[in-house]
Design a protein around this motif. Structure first.
Motif, PDB file in Angstrom:
ATOM      1  N   ASN A 278       2.227  -3.055  -1.973  1.00 51.65           N
ATOM      2  CA  ASN A 278       0.936  -3.566  -1.513  1.00 51.65           C
ATOM      3  C   ASN A 278       1.139  -4.790  -0.640  1.00 51.65           C
ATOM      4  O   ASN A 278       1.778  -5.761  -1.062  1.00 51.65           O
ATOM      5  CB  ASN A 278       0.036  -3.933  -2.696  1.00 51.65           C
ATOM      6  CG  ASN A 278      -0.478  -2.717  -3.431  1.00 51.65           C
ATOM      7  OD1 ASN A 278       0.301  -2.019  -4.077  1.00 51.65           O
ATOM      8  ND2 ASN A 278      -1.765  -2.447  -3.337  1.00 51.65           N
ATOM      9  N   GLN A 280      -0.889  -7.829   1.291  1.00 51.17           N
ATOM     10  CA  GLN A 280      -2.168  -8.491   1.064  1.00 51.17           C
ATOM     11  C   GLN A 280      -2.353  -9.685   1.988  1.00 51.17           C
ATOM     12  O   GLN A 280      -1.384 -10.374   2.336  1.00 51.17           O
ATOM     13  CB  GLN A 280      -2.264  -8.988  -0.388  1.00 51.17           C
ATOM     14  CG  GLN A 280      -2.104  -7.911  -1.436  1.00 51.17           C
ATOM     15  CD  GLN A 280      -2.056  -8.477  -2.839  1.00 51.17           C
ATOM     16  OE1 GLN A 280      -1.814  -9.670  -3.031  1.00 51.17           O
ATOM     17  NE2 GLN A 280      -2.305  -7.624  -3.836  1.00 51.17           N
ATOM     18  N   LEU A 289     -10.099 -10.331  -0.864  1.00 54.76           N
ATOM     19  CA  LEU A 289      -8.802  -9.690  -0.701  1.00 54.76           C
ATOM     20  C   LEU A 289      -8.874  -8.552   0.315  1.00 54.76           C
ATOM     21  O   LEU A 289      -9.757  -7.697   0.264  1.00 54.76           O
ATOM     22  CB  LEU A 289      -8.329  -9.142  -2.050  1.00 54.76           C
ATOM     23  CG  LEU A 289      -6.995  -8.379  -2.044  1.00 54.76           C
ATOM     24  CD1 LEU A 289      -5.851  -9.313  -1.656  1.00 54.76           C
ATOM     25  CD2 LEU A 289      -6.737  -7.750  -3.397  1.00 54.76           C
ATOM     26  N   GLU A 291      -6.221  -5.575   1.628  1.00 53.63           N
ATOM     27  CA  GLU A 291      -4.975  -5.020   1.118  1.00 53.63           C
ATOM     28  C   GLU A 291      -4.788  -3.586   1.604  1.00 53.63           C
ATOM     29  O   GLU A 291      -5.750  -2.839   1.783  1.00 53.63           O
ATOM     30  CB  GLU A 291      -5.000  -5.044  -0.416  1.00 53.63           C
ATOM     31  CG  GLU A 291      -3.787  -4.453  -1.090  1.00 53.63           C
ATOM     32  CD  GLU A 291      -3.923  -4.501  -2.603  1.00 53.63           C
ATOM     33  OE1 GLU A 291      -3.353  -5.413  -3.214  1.00 53.63           O
ATOM     34  OE2 GLU A 291      -4.621  -3.630  -3.157  1.00 53.63           O
ATOM     35  N   ARG A 293      -1.695  -0.170   1.108  1.00 49.69           N
ATOM     36  CA  ARG A 293      -0.636   0.258   0.186  1.00 49.69           C
ATOM     37  C   ARG A 293       0.130   1.442   0.737  1.00 49.69           C
ATOM     38  O   ARG A 293      -0.421   2.319   1.389  1.00 49.69           O
ATOM     39  CB  ARG A 293      -1.253   0.642  -1.164  1.00 49.69           C
ATOM     40  CG  ARG A 293      -0.222   1.072  -2.220  1.00 49.69           C
ATOM     41  CD  ARG A 293      -0.898   1.540  -3.478  1.00 49.69           C
ATOM     42  NE  ARG A 293      -1.644   2.778  -3.254  1.00 49.69           N
ATOM     43  CZ  ARG A 293      -2.772   3.109  -3.864  1.00 49.69           C
ATOM     44  NH1 ARG A 293      -3.321   2.284  -4.728  1.00 49.69           N
ATOM     45  NH2 ARG A 293      -3.365   4.251  -3.607  1.00 49.69           N
ATOM     46  N   THR A 319      -8.712  -1.655  -0.159  1.00 51.82           N
ATOM     47  CA  THR A 319      -9.844  -2.538  -0.466  1.00 51.82           C
ATOM     48  C   THR A 319     -10.908  -2.334   0.613  1.00 51.82           C
ATOM     49  O   THR A 319     -10.743  -1.530   1.527  1.00 51.82           O
ATOM     50  CB  THR A 319      -9.401  -4.008  -0.492  1.00 51.82           C
ATOM     51  OG1 THR A 319      -8.739  -4.326   0.740  1.00 51.82           O
ATOM     52  CG2 THR A 319      -8.458  -4.272  -1.658  1.00 51.82           C
ATOM     53  N   PHE A 323      -5.483  -4.502   5.154  1.00 54.95           N
ATOM     54  CA  PHE A 323      -4.536  -5.583   5.388  1.00 54.95           C
ATOM     55  C   PHE A 323      -4.414  -5.876   6.876  1.00 54.95           C
ATOM     56  O   PHE A 323      -4.325  -4.962   7.704  1.00 54.95           O
ATOM     57  CB  PHE A 323      -3.177  -5.172   4.816  1.00 54.95           C
ATOM     58  CG  PHE A 323      -2.025  -6.016   5.264  1.00 54.95           C
ATOM     59  CD1 PHE A 323      -1.847  -7.289   4.748  1.00 54.95           C
ATOM     60  CD2 PHE A 323      -1.107  -5.532   6.193  1.00 54.95           C
ATOM     61  CE1 PHE A 323      -0.773  -8.068   5.159  1.00 54.95           C
ATOM     62  CE2 PHE A 323      -0.033  -6.301   6.598  1.00 54.95           C
ATOM     63  CZ  PHE A 323       0.140  -7.575   6.085  1.00 54.95           C
TER      64      PHE A 323
END
Length: 459
Positions: A278, A280, A289, A291, A293, A319, A323
């Motif tokens: 992940n 971030q 946040l 993020e 992955r 999220t 990111f």
């Protein structure tokens, strides 16, 4: 014959071509099958819009309304079943462009019920990008994982094509070229995030988490690159609820990694597991946040370190906001699906981790054969360029050489060099002043052989 995505002024070690799946130069698409779509089938054809000046690429046209937002196609691998188990670090490499933002899933199949999957989020800028996906980043997507000793087919699927309400228009066009399997080697980092060489990993600098007790960590001097230390971890799958991980805030965070294409690291493991990586941004920043992955399938590496290069484009949003590599803040690495033996006092899984960093593009030799006059392929860098670029190639023997720049209509707009050159490396400076921003073709003529490479000029 260009090295796409070459480092700015830095030539990385070339990778070894193991299997050319298709460069589309024969213009034959009879091997391809439309696997599925939401409605009508996508339209497959050849196009002369290629990343390297070659004859053909594959063009796929998709109507997001007729096709329900998704459409897929595939083909059997040449000489299938293909055995990749003898490769040290296999990568699937291909050139791909999209003229609308979309997600493309890539599936390697042993059978329709045994496959593993990766995914790319494409920006939709119409520019070719060379993607290199480690086999270890393909994740099980069916009841049975793909058998990498007997891969039979590859399938590409666009899964989120936007429609415009008109079933008679094409909203997304994808173009593929130079689909191949390479054997990767070492990783190279432009931005070193952690080399672990201080041998000290306190919880004031690193954060640890697990399903039960914390992960046990220490330093090891058995490293992949002769450095001082690597990060060693041991996990009891019973105590830790089958998952455990660690992470840290990057020194000097936030870090601007927007010029990098890959997250690189070395890793070895003593058994099977899944690693979630992940990336971030600062969770305390406005908006909370952000993020994304990527997931890796791990196996016992036999005591050897493996080099991993994860394309940042392959990281999937997890999220509300994805990111942002321009403000990288944290990394979290979580081992899941850990084996347990029913004994809470034993360690079932151990790993070693080293040389974490952001790097530039995966550098591969072109899938197409060099003409006899060339001893090394044509490379143009930096690319994109602002004020000037360098053109490099190698001559097998002395020859008359010309290097020129063509615009999108095929007109010569600049003569870079012309004359007789001796055998060996050739380097020519290409000034770009006076040329409008856009994409051009660098054409290298060596005797009767002609090689072309694209270059993008930005202002």
């Amino acid at each position: 014959l260009v090295l796409l995505g070459l480092a700015l002024g830095v030539s990385a070690q070339a990778q070894d071509l193991d299997l050319l799946i298709d460069d589309y130069e024969d213009g034959d698409l009879s091997e391809y099958t439309v696997v599925f779509s939401g409605g009508e089938d996508p339209v497959l054809s050849t196009t002369s819009d290629t990343p390297d000046g070659s004859t053909f690429a594959l063009q796929v046209e998709i109507d997001g309304d007729d096709y329900g937002g998704f459409a897929g196609f595939g083909r059997g691998l040449p000489g299938a079943p293909y055995d990749a188990t003898g490769l040290d670090n296999p990568y699937l490499v291909f050139d791909l462009s999209a003229d609308a933002r979309t997600t493309v899933e890539i599936n390697l199949q042993t059978s329709p019920t045994a496959e593993s999957r990766n995914a790319l989020v494409l920006p939709g800028d119409g520019m070719y990008t060379r993607y290199a996906l480690s086999f270890d980043s393909f994740f099980q997507s069916q009841a049975d994982p793909v058998d990498f000793s007997a891969i039979n087919a590859i399938v590409f699927t666009a899964i989120d094509v936007s429609g415009d309400g008109n079933g008679g228009t094409t909203e997304t066009t994808l173009r593929f070229d130079n689909v191949a399997i390479y054997d990767g080697t070492d990783v190279g980092n432009d931005i070193v995030l952690d080399d672990f060489d201080d041998g000290d990993y306190p919880d004031t600098e690193y954060f640890y988490y697990a399903g039960g007790e914390f992960i046990a960590v220490s330093a090891t001097d058995d490293t992949p690159d002769g450095s001082a230390f690597a990060f060693h971890g041991e996990i009891d799958g019973d105590d830790y609820g089958a998952f455990a991980g660690f992470g840290r805030t990057f020194e000097g965070a936030p870090i601007d990694a927007s010029g990098s294409a890959f997250l690189n690291f070395y890793l070895r493991a003593n058994g099977p597991a899944v690693l979630e990586v992940n990336l971030q941004n600062d969770p305390a920043a406005p908006g909370g946040l952000k993020e994304s992955r990527e997931t890796l399938r791990l196996e016992d590496t036999g005591g050897a370190y493996r080099a991993y290069s994860l394309p940042l484009d392959a990281f999937i949003q997890t999220t509300a906001e994805p990111f942002d590599p321009a403000a990288a803040f944290n990394i979290a690495l979580t081992f899941v699906q850990l084996p347990g033996d029913g004994d809470g006092g034993t360690t079932e899984f151990a790993f070693d981790f080293d040389a974490l960093g952001f790097g530039d593009a995966f550098d591969v030799v072109s899938t197409e054969a060099l003409p006899p006059s060339l001893a090394a392929p044509v490379a143009v860098y930096p690319n994109p360029a602002t004020d000037r670029a360098t053109v490099q190639f190698g001559l097998a023997a002395s020859a008359d050489v010309s290097v020129e720049v063509l615009d999108a209509l095929g007109r010569r707009v600049r003569l870079v060099t012309e004359g007789s050159r001796a055998a060996g490396p050739v380097e020519a400076i290409l000034p770009t002043d006076g040329l409008p921003a856009g994409t051009y073709l660098v054409r290298v003529r060596v005797g009767d052989d002609v090689v072309a490479a694209p270059i993008t000029i930005v202002r």
